[in-house]
Design a protein around this motif. Structure first.
Motif, PDB file in Angstrom:
ATOM      1  N   GLY A 123       0.744  -1.361   0.206  1.00 21.15           N
ATOM      2  CA  GLY A 123       0.279  -0.180  -0.053  1.00 21.15           C
ATOM      3  C   GLY A 123       1.007   1.565  -0.184  1.00 21.15           C
ATOM      4  N   PHE A 124       2.383   1.661  -0.014  1.00 14.06           N
ATOM      5  CA  PHE A 124       3.038   2.025  -0.001  1.00 14.06           C
ATOM      6  C   PHE A 124       4.226   2.158  -0.964  1.00 14.06           C
ATOM      7  CE2 PHE A 124       1.267   2.436   4.478  1.00 14.06           C
ATOM      8  CZ  PHE A 124       1.044   3.654   4.359  1.00 14.06           C
ATOM      9  N   SER A 125       4.045   1.841  -2.044  1.00 13.59           N
ATOM     10  CA  SER A 125       4.676   1.229  -3.495  1.00 13.59           C
ATOM     11  C   SER A 125       4.602   1.957  -4.987  1.00 13.59           C
ATOM     12  CB  SER A 125       4.849  -0.062  -3.762  1.00 13.59           C
ATOM     13  OG  SER A 125       3.669  -0.848  -3.737  1.00 13.59           O
ATOM     14  N   TRP A 126       5.211   2.238  -5.275  1.00 12.15           N
ATOM     15  CA  TRP A 126       5.177   2.964  -5.998  1.00 12.15           C
ATOM     16  C   TRP A 126       6.003   2.435  -7.764  1.00 12.15           C
ATOM     17  CZ3 TRP A 126       8.986   4.675  -9.729  1.00 12.15           C
ATOM     18  CH2 TRP A 126       8.445   6.567 -10.843  1.00 12.15           C
ATOM     19  N   GLU A 127       5.772   2.456  -8.894  1.00 10.14           N
ATOM     20  CA  GLU A 127       6.068   1.824  -9.650  1.00 10.14           C
ATOM     21  C   GLU A 127       5.534   2.681 -10.873  1.00 10.14           C
ATOM     22  OE1 GLU A 127       4.188  -1.404 -11.497  1.00 10.14           O
ATOM     23  OE2 GLU A 127       2.276  -1.321 -10.239  1.00 10.14           O
ATOM     24  N   GLY A 128       7.059   2.343 -11.854  1.00 11.50           N
ATOM     25  CA  GLY A 128       7.139   2.955 -13.251  1.00 11.50           C
ATOM     26  C   GLY A 128       7.920   3.671 -13.868  1.00 11.50           C
ATOM     27  N   GLU A 129       8.211   4.844 -14.474  1.00 13.81           N
ATOM     28  CA  GLU A 129       9.907   5.383 -14.967  1.00 13.81           C
ATOM     29  C   GLU A 129       9.838   6.804 -15.084  1.00 13.81           C
ATOM     30  OE1 GLU A 129      10.794   4.523 -19.325  1.00 13.81           O
ATOM     31  OE2 GLU A 129       9.334   2.720 -19.372  1.00 13.81           O
ATOM     32  N   GLY A 130      10.341   7.930 -14.762  1.00 12.00           N
ATOM     33  CA  GLY A 130      11.006   9.306 -14.008  1.00 12.00           C
ATOM     34  C   GLY A 130      12.501   9.140 -14.767  1.00 12.00           C
ATOM     35  N   THR A 131      13.454   9.931 -13.761  1.00 11.81           N
ATOM     36  CA  THR A 131      14.108  10.553 -13.509  1.00 11.81           C
ATOM     37  C   THR A 131      14.549  11.057 -12.189  1.00 11.81           C
ATOM     38  OG1 THR A 131      13.347  12.724 -14.550  1.00 11.81           O
ATOM     39  CG2 THR A 131      13.932  11.016 -16.206  1.00 11.81           C
ATOM     40  N   ILE A 132      16.012  10.842 -12.409  1.00 11.82           N
ATOM     41  CA  ILE A 132      16.219  11.333 -11.231  1.00 11.82           C
ATOM     42  C   ILE A 132      17.099  12.341 -11.205  1.00 11.82           C
ATOM     43  CG2 ILE A 132      18.947  11.010  -9.444  1.00 11.82           C
ATOM     44  CD1 ILE A 132      17.059   8.132  -9.322  1.00 11.82           C
ATOM     45  N   HIS A 133      15.849  13.254 -10.636  1.00 11.85           N
ATOM     46  CA  HIS A 133      15.456  14.932 -11.173  1.00 11.85           C
ATOM     47  C   HIS A 133      16.542  15.918  -9.961  1.00 11.85           C
ATOM     48  CE1 HIS A 133      14.262  18.421 -12.512  1.00 11.85           C
ATOM     49  NE2 HIS A 133      13.675  18.810 -11.471  1.00 11.85           N
ATOM     50  N   TRP A 134      16.305  15.221  -8.414  1.00 14.26           N
ATOM     51  CA  TRP A 134      17.714  15.632  -7.386  1.00 14.26           C
ATOM     52  C   TRP A 134      18.390  14.880  -7.104  1.00 14.26           C
ATOM     53  CZ3 TRP A 134      15.460  18.098  -2.900  1.00 14.26           C
ATOM     54  CH2 TRP A 134      16.326  19.237  -2.289  1.00 14.26           C
ATOM     55  N   ARG A 135      19.464  15.186  -6.410  1.00 15.97           N
ATOM     56  CA  ARG A 135      20.152  15.060  -5.453  1.00 15.97           C
ATOM     57  C   ARG A 135      21.231  15.806  -4.034  1.00 15.97           C
ATOM     58  NH1 ARG A 135      25.100  11.902  -8.053  1.00 15.97           N
ATOM     59  NH2 ARG A 135      25.861  13.839  -8.410  1.00 15.97           N
ATOM     60  N   GLN A 136      20.875  14.750  -3.176  1.00 16.70           N
ATOM     61  CA  GLN A 136      21.894  15.601  -2.071  1.00 16.70           C
ATOM     62  C   GLN A 136      22.401  14.790  -0.766  1.00 16.70           C
ATOM     63  OE1 GLN A 136      20.567  18.719  -1.997  1.00 16.70           O
ATOM     64  NE2 GLN A 136      21.860  19.096  -0.152  1.00 16.70           N
ATOM     65  N   PRO A 137      23.229  14.774  -1.119  1.00 13.35           N
ATOM     66  CA  PRO A 137      24.295  14.823   0.373  1.00 13.35           C
ATOM     67  C   PRO A 137      23.694  14.647   1.390  1.00 13.35           C
ATOM     68  CG  PRO A 137      25.396  16.215  -1.133  1.00 13.35           C
ATOM     69  CD  PRO A 137      23.842  16.252  -1.281  1.00 13.35           C
ATOM     70  N   TRP A 138      23.353  14.258   2.046  1.00 20.40           N
ATOM     71  CA  TRP A 138      23.328  14.352   3.583  1.00 20.40           C
ATOM     72  C   TRP A 138      21.617  15.439   4.138  1.00 20.40           C
ATOM     73  CZ3 TRP A 138      24.775  11.537   7.724  1.00 20.40           C
ATOM     74  CH2 TRP A 138      26.032  10.639   7.860  1.00 20.40           C
ATOM     75  N   PRO A 139      20.871  14.928   3.383  1.00 25.10           N
ATOM     76  CA  PRO A 139      19.563  15.754   3.122  1.00 25.10           C
ATOM     77  C   PRO A 139      18.854  15.815   4.206  1.00 25.10           C
ATOM     78  CG  PRO A 139      19.028  13.293   2.435  1.00 25.10           C
ATOM     79  CD  PRO A 139      20.477  13.601   2.810  1.00 25.10           C
ATOM     80  N   ARG A 140      18.324  16.922   4.928  1.00 30.16           N
ATOM     81  CA  ARG A 140      17.038  17.127   5.646  1.00 30.16           C
ATOM     82  C   ARG A 140      15.942  16.308   5.162  1.00 30.16           C
ATOM     83  NH1 ARG A 140      18.201  21.578   9.163  1.00 30.16           N
ATOM     84  NH2 ARG A 140      15.952  21.001   9.989  1.00 30.16           N
ATOM     85  N   TRP A 141      15.282  15.871   6.297  1.00 27.43           N
ATOM     86  CA  TRP A 141      14.323  14.479   5.980  1.00 27.43           C
ATOM     87  C   TRP A 141      12.466  15.841   6.461  1.00 27.43           C
ATOM     88  CZ3 TRP A 141      11.680  11.586   9.878  1.00 27.43           C
ATOM     89  CH2 TRP A 141      10.197  10.813   9.396  1.00 27.43           C
ATOM     90  N   LYS A 142      12.029  16.169   5.399  1.00 30.30           N
ATOM     91  CA  LYS A 142      11.259  16.501   5.656  1.00 30.30           C
ATOM     92  C   LYS A 142       9.820  15.331   5.102  1.00 30.30           C
ATOM     93  CE  LYS A 142      13.297  20.466   4.271  1.00 30.30           C
ATOM     94  NZ  LYS A 142      13.016  21.930   3.130  1.00 30.30           N
TER      95      LYS A 142
END
Length: 232
Positions: A123-142
């Motif tokens: 119930g908490f999964s995703w499937e499909g195609e997309g792109t890695i649009h953004w990357r972040q080292p040591w990100p904040r979690w929101k």
């Protein structure tokens, strides 16, 4: 010095030079230069214990010390390792095989780097195609508002409150790669996580989690706007 000695010495030098030149040039069947390989050959073998000690040892990164992972307590199939590519996707593609709990980065020449992952609960999964649009080292979690609504104790980390600061206890770990589809944020991520016991299990809120040491390696291999395929 005799003329015979000089003549024989000159012949020896010329023969040696010819041998060196010959060793530097390969020829094809028709006598021309052999073609260069299309892609470098890479070993497809499981990592050794010495390699695993380095791969999953402590890491100094971004001002944090990531602790060593007791990899001996993890199923070896989830260790980071190069394999023959089973995806059929072009080089540079990221593929998440959800049922098998594997993530692949497809390489040229028929190989792929494979990582063990933890995935979303039913119930908490995703499937499909997309792109890695953004990357972040040591990100904040929101956490998204929907998650906060389910878990009110997370309100202090909500988007409105600025999220959780980067660190070893941050659920996004050392790196996060953000999946977009049709220019829109899907809210699903590839990210690190301190809970190495979750690798190979379905425990997250939909995101794909890796061990911190593995997500750093993944981050260094995957460029911006890489294509990603998530298969359920």
């Amino acid at each position: 010095m005799s003329a015979e000695f000089l003549t024989s010495r000159r012949a020896f030098v010329l023969a040696a030079a010819s041998a060196i030149l010959a060793s530097c040039t390969t020829t094809g069947p028709a006598g021309g230069r052999a073609p260069l390989p299309v892609a470098p050959r890479r070993p497809i073998v499981p990592p050794t214990a010495a390699e695993l000690d380095v791969m999953y040892g402590p890491v100094e990164d971004g001002g944090f010390t990531i602790p060593a992972i007791p990899y001996q307590q993890i199923d070896p199939k989830y260790y980071r390792q190069r394999v023959a590519d089973p995806t059929g996707e072009p080089a540079g593609t990221v593929v998440v095989d959800t049922p098998s709990r594997f993530l692949y980065v497809v390489e040229p020449g028929g190989t792929a780097m494979r990582y063990g992952v933890g995935i979303g609960r039913d119930g908490f999964s995703w499937e499909g195609e997309g792109t890695i649009h953004w990357r972040q080292p040591w990100p904040r979690w929101k956490p998204p508002n929907e998650m906060v609504a389910r878990q009110p104790e997370l309100v202090k980390y909500s988007i409105e409150n600025g999220g959780m600061a980067p660190g070893l206890k941050n659920p996004l770990g050392a790196r996060a790669l953000y999946i977009f589809q049709n220019g829109q944020d899907t809210l699903y991520r590839l990210h690190g996580n301190p809970e190495w016991r979750s690798i190979g299990k379905a425990v997250s809120s939909g995101c794909v989690r890796l061990m911190n040491q593995d997500v750093i390696d993944l981050y260094n291999r995957v460029p911006y706007h890489a294509r990603i395929v998530v298969r359920q």
